[in-house]
Scaffold this motif. Structure first.
Motif, PDB file in Angstrom:
ATOM      1  N   THR A 126       0.839  -1.196   0.000  1.00 41.14           N
ATOM      2  CA  THR A 126       0.000   0.000   0.000  1.00 41.14           C
ATOM      3  C   THR A 126       0.873   1.245   0.000  1.00 41.14           C
ATOM      4  N   LEU A 127       0.396   2.275  -0.690  1.00 35.17           N
ATOM      5  CA  LEU A 127       1.138   3.539  -0.793  1.00 35.17           C
ATOM      6  C   LEU A 127       0.157   4.697  -0.743  1.00 35.17           C
ATOM      7  N   LEU A 128       0.525   5.755  -0.026  1.00 33.48           N
ATOM      8  CA  LEU A 128      -0.270   6.977   0.014  1.00 33.48           C
ATOM      9  C   LEU A 128       0.527   8.101  -0.625  1.00 33.48           C
ATOM     10  N   ASP A 129      -0.052   8.710  -1.652  1.00 32.06           N
ATOM     11  CA  ASP A 129       0.548   9.866  -2.316  1.00 32.06           C
ATOM     12  C   ASP A 129       0.084  11.104  -1.552  1.00 32.06           C
ATOM     13  N   VAL A 130       0.946  11.614  -0.681  1.00 34.97           N
ATOM     14  CA  VAL A 130       0.590  12.682   0.266  1.00 34.97           C
ATOM     15  C   VAL A 130       0.630  14.037  -0.447  1.00 34.97           C
ATOM     16  N   GLY A 131      -0.520  14.725  -0.481  1.00 36.72           N
ATOM     17  CA  GLY A 131      -0.588  15.980  -1.227  1.00 36.72           C
ATOM     18  C   GLY A 131      -0.292  15.746  -2.691  1.00 36.72           C
ATOM     19  N   GLY A 132      -0.745  14.586  -3.197  1.00 38.44           N
ATOM     20  CA  GLY A 132      -0.330  14.120  -4.522  1.00 38.44           C
ATOM     21  C   GLY A 132      -1.033  14.735  -5.700  1.00 38.44           C
ATOM     22  N   MET A 169       4.717   6.158   2.401  1.00 43.34           N
ATOM     23  CA  MET A 169       4.187   7.515   2.248  1.00 43.34           C
ATOM     24  C   MET A 169       5.059   8.220   1.210  1.00 43.34           C
ATOM     25  N   TRP A 170       4.494   8.530   0.060  1.00 46.17           N
ATOM     26  CA  TRP A 170       5.216   9.238  -1.005  1.00 46.17           C
ATOM     27  C   TRP A 170       4.897  10.720  -0.866  1.00 46.17           C
ATOM     28  N   LYS A 189       7.769  19.090  10.331  1.00 39.66           N
ATOM     29  CA  LYS A 189       7.959  18.116  11.412  1.00 39.66           C
ATOM     30  C   LYS A 189       6.614  17.631  11.956  1.00 39.66           C
ATOM     31  N   THR A 190       5.650  18.522  12.032  1.00 41.46           N
ATOM     32  CA  THR A 190       4.303  18.109  12.440  1.00 41.46           C
ATOM     33  C   THR A 190       3.742  17.080  11.461  1.00 41.46           C
ATOM     34  N   LEU A 191       3.951  17.317  10.179  1.00 42.17           N
ATOM     35  CA  LEU A 191       3.480  16.385   9.154  1.00 42.17           C
ATOM     36  C   LEU A 191       4.196  15.043   9.264  1.00 42.17           C
ATOM     37  N   PHE A 192       5.509  15.063   9.472  1.00 44.92           N
ATOM     38  CA  PHE A 192       6.269  13.813   9.593  1.00 44.92           C
ATOM     39  C   PHE A 192       5.766  12.965  10.766  1.00 44.92           C
ATOM     40  N   ARG A 193       5.514  13.605  11.902  1.00 43.51           N
ATOM     41  CA  ARG A 193       5.018  12.860  13.070  1.00 43.51           C
ATOM     42  C   ARG A 193       3.673  12.201  12.753  1.00 43.51           C
ATOM     43  N   LYS A 194       2.852  12.938  12.044  1.00 40.80           N
ATOM     44  CA  LYS A 194       1.528  12.438  11.675  1.00 40.80           C
ATOM     45  C   LYS A 194       1.639  11.246  10.721  1.00 40.80           C
ATOM     46  N   LEU A 195       2.508  11.352   9.745  1.00 42.03           N
ATOM     47  CA  LEU A 195       2.681  10.271   8.777  1.00 42.03           C
ATOM     48  C   LEU A 195       3.310   9.039   9.420  1.00 42.03           C
ATOM     49  N   LYS A 196       4.260   9.269  10.329  1.00 48.39           N
ATOM     50  CA  LYS A 196       4.923   8.143  10.997  1.00 48.39           C
ATOM     51  C   LYS A 196       3.912   7.286  11.746  1.00 48.39           C
ATOM     52  N   ARG A 197       2.969   7.937  12.421  1.00 47.75           N
ATOM     53  CA  ARG A 197       1.977   7.193  13.199  1.00 47.75           C
ATOM     54  C   ARG A 197       1.080   6.337  12.300  1.00 47.75           C
ATOM     55  N   ALA A 198       1.009   6.696  11.019  1.00 43.91           N
ATOM     56  CA  ALA A 198       0.139   5.967  10.085  1.00 43.91           C
ATOM     57  C   ALA A 198       0.921   4.977   9.222  1.00 43.91           C
ATOM     58  N   LEU A 199       2.204   4.753   9.543  1.00 39.79           N
ATOM     59  CA  LEU A 199       2.997   3.771   8.807  1.00 39.79           C
ATOM     60  C   LEU A 199       2.798   2.380   9.394  1.00 39.79           C
ATOM     61  N   ASN A 200       2.718   1.395   8.514  1.00 42.46           N
ATOM     62  CA  ASN A 200       2.726   0.001   8.965  1.00 42.46           C
ATOM     63  C   ASN A 200       4.121  -0.357   9.468  1.00 42.46           C
ATOM     64  N   GLY A 236       7.747  -1.456   9.696  1.00 43.14           N
ATOM     65  CA  GLY A 236       8.722  -1.534   8.612  1.00 43.14           C
ATOM     66  C   GLY A 236       8.486  -0.556   7.485  1.00 43.14           C
ATOM     67  N   GLY A 237       7.498   0.327   7.661  1.00 42.74           N
ATOM     68  CA  GLY A 237       7.151   1.263   6.602  1.00 42.74           C
ATOM     69  C   GLY A 237       8.176   2.379   6.438  1.00 42.74           C
ATOM     70  N   ARG A 238       7.991   3.185   5.395  1.00 46.66           N
ATOM     71  CA  ARG A 238       8.951   4.253   5.104  1.00 46.66           C
ATOM     72  C   ARG A 238       8.269   5.467   4.480  1.00 46.66           C
ATOM     73  N   ILE A 239       8.897   6.602   4.683  1.00 42.21           N
ATOM     74  CA  ILE A 239       8.507   7.852   4.029  1.00 42.21           C
ATOM     75  C   ILE A 239       9.545   8.133   2.953  1.00 42.21           C
ATOM     76  N   LEU A 240       9.093   8.421   1.732  1.00 45.73           N
ATOM     77  CA  LEU A 240       9.965   8.764   0.616  1.00 45.73           C
ATOM     78  C   LEU A 240       9.660  10.190   0.187  1.00 45.73           C
ATOM     79  N   ILE A 241      10.691  11.028   0.177  1.00 44.56           N
ATOM     80  CA  ILE A 241      10.499  12.466  -0.052  1.00 44.56           C
ATOM     81  C   ILE A 241      11.253  12.902  -1.302  1.00 44.56           C
ATOM     82  N   GLN A 242      10.513  13.508  -2.217  1.00 45.01           N
ATOM     83  CA  GLN A 242      11.120  14.130  -3.387  1.00 45.01           C
ATOM     84  C   GLN A 242      10.906  15.633  -3.311  1.00 45.01           C
ATOM     85  N   ASP A 243      11.982  16.391  -3.475  1.00 42.81           N
ATOM     86  CA  ASP A 243      11.884  17.845  -3.442  1.00 42.81           C
ATOM     87  C   ASP A 243      13.176  18.399  -4.012  1.00 42.81           C
ATOM     88  N   THR A 244      13.300  19.717  -4.034  1.00 39.45           N
ATOM     89  CA  THR A 244      14.572  20.313  -4.433  1.00 39.45           C
ATOM     90  C   THR A 244      15.359  20.624  -3.164  1.00 39.45           C
TER      91      THR A 244
END
Length: 336
Positions: A164-170, A232-233, A247-258, A260-268
């Motif tokens: 499963t994958l969530l496209d955050v603000g996708g 979390m993409w 940081k508020t967003l990261f804490r929120k996403l972490k709590r919703a990870l299964n 072994g889950g991971r957050i993947l961040i693309q930005d400049t």
């Protein structure tokens, strides 16, 4: 004209400050819808001026500059459109980048207000991003901008262990759809405001793998994460917000990870290494000053530290193949 950077002499400064001239030439061509009008024909300046009902002198000078820039070709005294103009700049072409061109084109007047934005530290307008019609147009622009990068990303990013994958603000779900296409067992969702999700539905409805895309309307801060996910993409989201908000967003996403889950961040990212050319990253920060209340561009080191502070202890930078991916082809990963 190419600006010589870094600026060491007055000549370098003059070259840099005058680069606006070619941009204005392009903007005028778009104002006139010139590439659509010219199509695949060759035109003399006189014939084109008569067809557009504008000055022959003005058209002739404009055509010469567009030829010099490589957007037009010349055959005797006539001009025709080169490939970029025939495809991406011609509204009759299936590859027309109209929404993205409009977004960029509007910035001409917006950047003229930069002095006020620097003085106040506030965006030049407050209602645009929340207007549903603006949000739809912006979302289409982001889809047109991201299609190529999403294909490159899906080809290189290993998601074989994810179900499963969530496209955050996708927004349009461009990346989520490419991930679904590459991984038949994956299920994905897009979490964004409703006007953006309307565009995502339009794009996905004609795609077979689009049936595995879910839609979660909501605000990233005001609403809970819509479920538990393996990945979390987070693509081109961090730069909209302040460090504290991220940081508020990261804490929120972490709590919703299964597990072994991971957050993947693309930005400049500013990469904190000698010789790195940060021009585009720093210029993009100007755009964020103009259009967001708290946005900025950040160093990869800072983002990794935020992730650790929020409980994602295993962080690293993933580098895509040179010349692929959005921005610098760098993905930051944080694992629980």
């Amino acid at each position: 004209m190419n600006a010589q950077l870094p600026i060491r002499t007055m000549e370098d400064f003059r070259e840099a400050i005058l680069t606006f001239r070619l941009s204005r030439v392009f903007s005028t061509a778009l104002d006139l819808d010139l590439f659509t009008h010219m199509g695949r024909r060759f035109w003399t300046p006189k014939a084109l001026a008569e067809s557009l009902k504008i000055s022959e002198r003005g058209v002739e000078i404009l055509l010469r500059n567009l030829r010099t820039a490589g957007l037009l070709k010349q055959r005797g005294s006539s001009y025709g459109v080169e490939r970029v103009g025939r495809t991406y700049l011609n509204r009759n072409s299936p590859a027309y980048q109209g929404a993205y061109l409009e977004l960029v084109h509007q910035q001409w007047e917006n950047w003229a207000q930069l002095t006020d934005a620097v003085r106040t530290g506030k965006p030049i307008e407050s209602d645009g991003p929340d207007d549903p019609e603006y949000r739809r147009s912006f979302t289409w622009a982001m889809h047109q901008r991201s299609v190529k990068y999403a294909k490159q990303m899906a080809a290189q990013l290993d998601l074989n262990d994810a179900k499963t994958l969530l496209d955050v603000g996708g927004g349009p779900g461009t990346y989520a759809l490419e991930f679904l296409k590459k991984h038949p067992a994956l299920r994905a969702g897009v979490w964004d405001r409703e006007p953006a999700l309307e565009v995502a539905r339009e794009i996905a409805q004609s795609l077979r793998h689009g049936k595995r895309l879910s839609y979660y309307p909501g605000d990233l801060f005001d609403n809970p994460v819509p479920g538990k996910f393996d990945v979390m993409w987070v693509s081109n989201v961090l730069h909209i917000f302040s460090p504290a908000e991220n940081k508020t967003l990261f804490r929120k996403l972490k709590r919703a990870l299964n597990p072994g889950g991971r957050i993947l961040i693309q930005d400049t990212f500013l990469m904190n290494k000698p010789g790195f050319d940060a021009l585009e990253t720093n210029l993009f920060a100007v755009t964020l000053l103009l259009f967001t209340p708290t946005g900025n561009t950040y160093s990869a080191q800072a983002v990794q530290q935020w992730l650790k502070t929020c409980g994602l202890k295993k962080t690293r930078c993933l580098q895509l193949k040179k010349g692929t991916g959005d921005w610098d082809g760098v993905i930051i990963e944080g694992r629980v």
